[in-house]
Design a protein around this motif. Structure first.
Motif, mmCIF file in Angstrom:
data_model
loop_
_atom_site.group_PDB
_atom_site.id
_atom_site.type_symbol
_atom_site.label_atom_id
_atom_site.label_comp_id
_atom_site.label_asym_id
_atom_site.label_seq_id
_atom_site.Cartn_x
_atom_site.Cartn_y
_atom_site.Cartn_z
ATOM 1 N N ALA B 29 0.841 -1.205 0.000
ATOM 2 C CA ALA B 29 0.000 0.000 0.000
ATOM 3 C C ALA B 29 0.873 1.251 0.000
ATOM 4 C CB ALA B 29 -0.938 -0.011 1.202
ATOM 5 N N VAL B 30 1.966 1.223 0.779
ATOM 6 C CA VAL B 30 2.870 2.377 0.792
ATOM 7 C C VAL B 30 3.493 2.567 -0.585
ATOM 8 C CG1 VAL B 30 4.982 3.289 1.783
ATOM 9 C CG2 VAL B 30 3.348 2.179 3.241
ATOM 10 N N LEU B 33 1.116 4.166 -2.805
ATOM 11 C CA LEU B 33 0.979 5.601 -2.531
ATOM 12 C C LEU B 33 2.130 6.382 -3.149
ATOM 13 C CD1 LEU B 33 -0.893 7.567 -1.140
ATOM 14 C CD2 LEU B 33 0.626 7.565 0.783
ATOM 15 N N LEU B 37 1.698 9.434 -5.662
ATOM 16 C CA LEU B 37 2.260 10.774 -5.445
ATOM 17 C C LEU B 37 3.083 11.221 -6.642
ATOM 18 C CD1 LEU B 37 3.339 10.439 -1.737
ATOM 19 C CD2 LEU B 37 1.526 11.838 -2.631
ATOM 20 N N GLN B 56 6.466 18.010 -3.653
ATOM 21 C CA GLN B 56 5.674 16.778 -3.555
ATOM 22 C C GLN B 56 6.571 15.557 -3.737
ATOM 23 O OE1 GLN B 56 2.162 16.615 -3.502
ATOM 24 N NE2 GLN B 56 1.799 14.503 -4.054
ATOM 25 N N TYR B 60 7.250 14.584 0.089
ATOM 26 C CA TYR B 60 6.192 13.587 0.287
ATOM 27 C C TYR B 60 6.658 12.202 -0.138
ATOM 28 C CZ TYR B 60 1.353 14.254 1.604
ATOM 29 O OH TYR B 60 0.197 14.343 2.278
ATOM 30 N N VAL B 64 8.533 11.478 3.663
ATOM 31 C CA VAL B 64 7.404 10.964 4.451
ATOM 32 C C VAL B 64 7.196 9.480 4.190
ATOM 33 C CG1 VAL B 64 4.930 11.209 4.774
ATOM 34 C CG2 VAL B 64 6.329 13.229 4.548
ATOM 35 N N MET B 65 7.372 9.071 2.936
ATOM 36 C CA MET B 65 7.152 7.655 2.612
ATOM 37 C C MET B 65 8.236 6.778 3.220
ATOM 38 S SD MET B 65 4.372 7.323 1.203
ATOM 39 C CE MET B 65 3.616 8.762 1.887
ATOM 40 N N LEU B 67 9.526 7.325 6.114
ATOM 41 C CA LEU B 67 9.046 7.156 7.494
ATOM 42 C C LEU B 67 8.005 6.037 7.566
ATOM 43 C CD1 LEU B 67 9.584 8.677 10.112
ATOM 44 C CD2 LEU B 67 7.595 10.064 9.639
ATOM 45 N N TYR B 68 7.085 6.031 6.590
ATOM 46 C CA TYR B 68 6.067 4.974 6.554
ATOM 47 C C TYR B 68 6.716 3.605 6.415
ATOM 48 C CZ TYR B 68 1.592 7.313 6.364
ATOM 49 O OH TYR B 68 0.475 7.989 6.682
ATOM 50 N N VAL B 71 8.179 2.418 9.643
ATOM 51 C CA VAL B 71 7.208 1.980 10.651
ATOM 52 C C VAL B 71 6.561 0.665 10.244
ATOM 53 C CG1 VAL B 71 5.057 2.581 11.799
ATOM 54 C CG2 VAL B 71 6.836 4.257 11.559
ATOM 55 N N VAL B 72 6.273 0.480 8.924
ATOM 56 C CA VAL B 72 5.717 -0.801 8.478
ATOM 57 C C VAL B 72 6.701 -1.920 8.783
ATOM 58 C CG1 VAL B 72 5.059 -2.128 6.455
ATOM 59 C CG2 VAL B 72 4.219 0.175 6.732
#
Lengths: 99, 209
Positions: B29-30, B33, B37, B56, B60, B64-65, B67-68, B71-72
């Motif tokens: 899913a990440v 995304l 983007l 962007q 983004y 930011v991705m 970071l995602y 965490v995943v």
């Protein structure tokens, strides 16, 4: 391309994000779908900014991106805290924020 | 030419969004995304928002991705319980899912009516006039001038918001149960001579010196 096409894409992306926020149970994916909704809003802002030839919409889009980054920071921090406490990573199981 | 690019990018945007909603594995899913983007940045470029498209991609889709993804990877694979419960017959989840789909369908119809049925003449046009130049609409110079003159307050408030979020993220994600056994051993490393106390170690993270 006329501006209406961009607005249609933004509406579709926003609604797809809404589907995800409502139906998914993993808080990580819920955060991702919130990003989708914010991006739909951003696309509409930038399309309107182009429509009027005015930069205000772009500034607002940048502020929205800042807020999205803050939201990701706090949201992921909360998910890491949940994981550290061995709580279920599932928005349906998490009914209270206390403790 | 711009129409071809628009349709390619719009298909990328929408299929990326569908991927985020549909894919079971959060890691995929990440990645969906990120694709979403990048395609969205192409749409921003078509709308002459060069600076917004650049941040962007860089902030983004880049920062930011990442970071995602971290965490995943930290939380681990949450795929299995998700699939089990929703697939179960007669589960509450399937009815909620149907309700969510209906609600979102109503939302897209309403948004399309609201956005496209406004009767604004300009919505069918290609936007205001645009003359290329070093300070044209959407360039970094243009955005910077707006941010530091008309929108200075918004700029400062956003910077405070980022600071508060950074502190909040550290406070939320800190470890609360003290140090593990092996981390308590004081190994002398060359870095210890250069820094005060236990700065930059886990002992500082849990508030022990």
């Amino acid at each position: 391309m006329s501006i209406a096409w961009y607005l249609a894409v933004s509406a579709i992306v926003f609604s797809l994000g809404a589907i995800g926020v409502i139906t998914r149970r993993n808080p990580l994916v819920v955060l991702l779908c919130l990003e989708l909704m914010l991006n739909g809003g951003n696309l509409a802002l930038i399309a309107f900014s182009r429509m009027w030839g005015n930069g205000d919409g772009q500034i607002l889009a940048i502020v929205v991106m800042t807020v999205a980054a803050c939201e990701v920071c706090i949201g992921l921090g909360m998910i890491v805290a949940l994981y550290r406490r061995h709580l279920p990573i599932d928005v349906d199981e998490l009914r209270e924020l206390q403790g | 030419m711009s129409q071809v690019i628009f349709f390619i990018a719009a298909i990328g945007v929408i299929s990326g969004a569908v991927g985020v909603v549909m894919l079971r594995n959060p890691f995929y899913a990440v990645l969906a995304l990120v694709a979403h983007l990048l395609s969205l940045a192409v749409l921003f470029l078509l709308l002459r928002a060069e600076f917004v498209a650049a941040i962007q991609v860089v902030i983004y889709a880049g920062a930011v991705m990442v970071l995602y993804v971290f965490v995943v990877a930290y939380v681990g694979d949450q795929t299995q319980p998700l699939g089990e419960r929703i697939g179960a017959p007669g589960a509450v989840g399937s009815r909620l899912r149907l309700g969510g789909l209906l609600l979102a369908g109503a939302l897209v119809v309403e948004l399309l009516i609201a956005l496209l049925g406004t009767g604004l003449q300009a919505i069918d046009g290609k936007g205001a006039g645009y003359t290329p130049g070093p300070q044209a609409f959407g360039t970094p110079a243009y955005i910077g001038k707006l941010l530091l003159t008309r929108f200075l307050l918004a700029f400062e408030v956003a910077s405070f918001l980022l600071l508060i979020a950074a502190v909040g993220g550290v406070v939320l994600a800190r470890r609360r149960h003290g140090l593990d056994e092996q981390e308590e051993e004081d190994l002398l490393v060359p870095m210890d001579l250069l820094r005060p106390g236990s700065a930059g170690t886990m002992a500082e993270g849990v508030g022990r010196r």
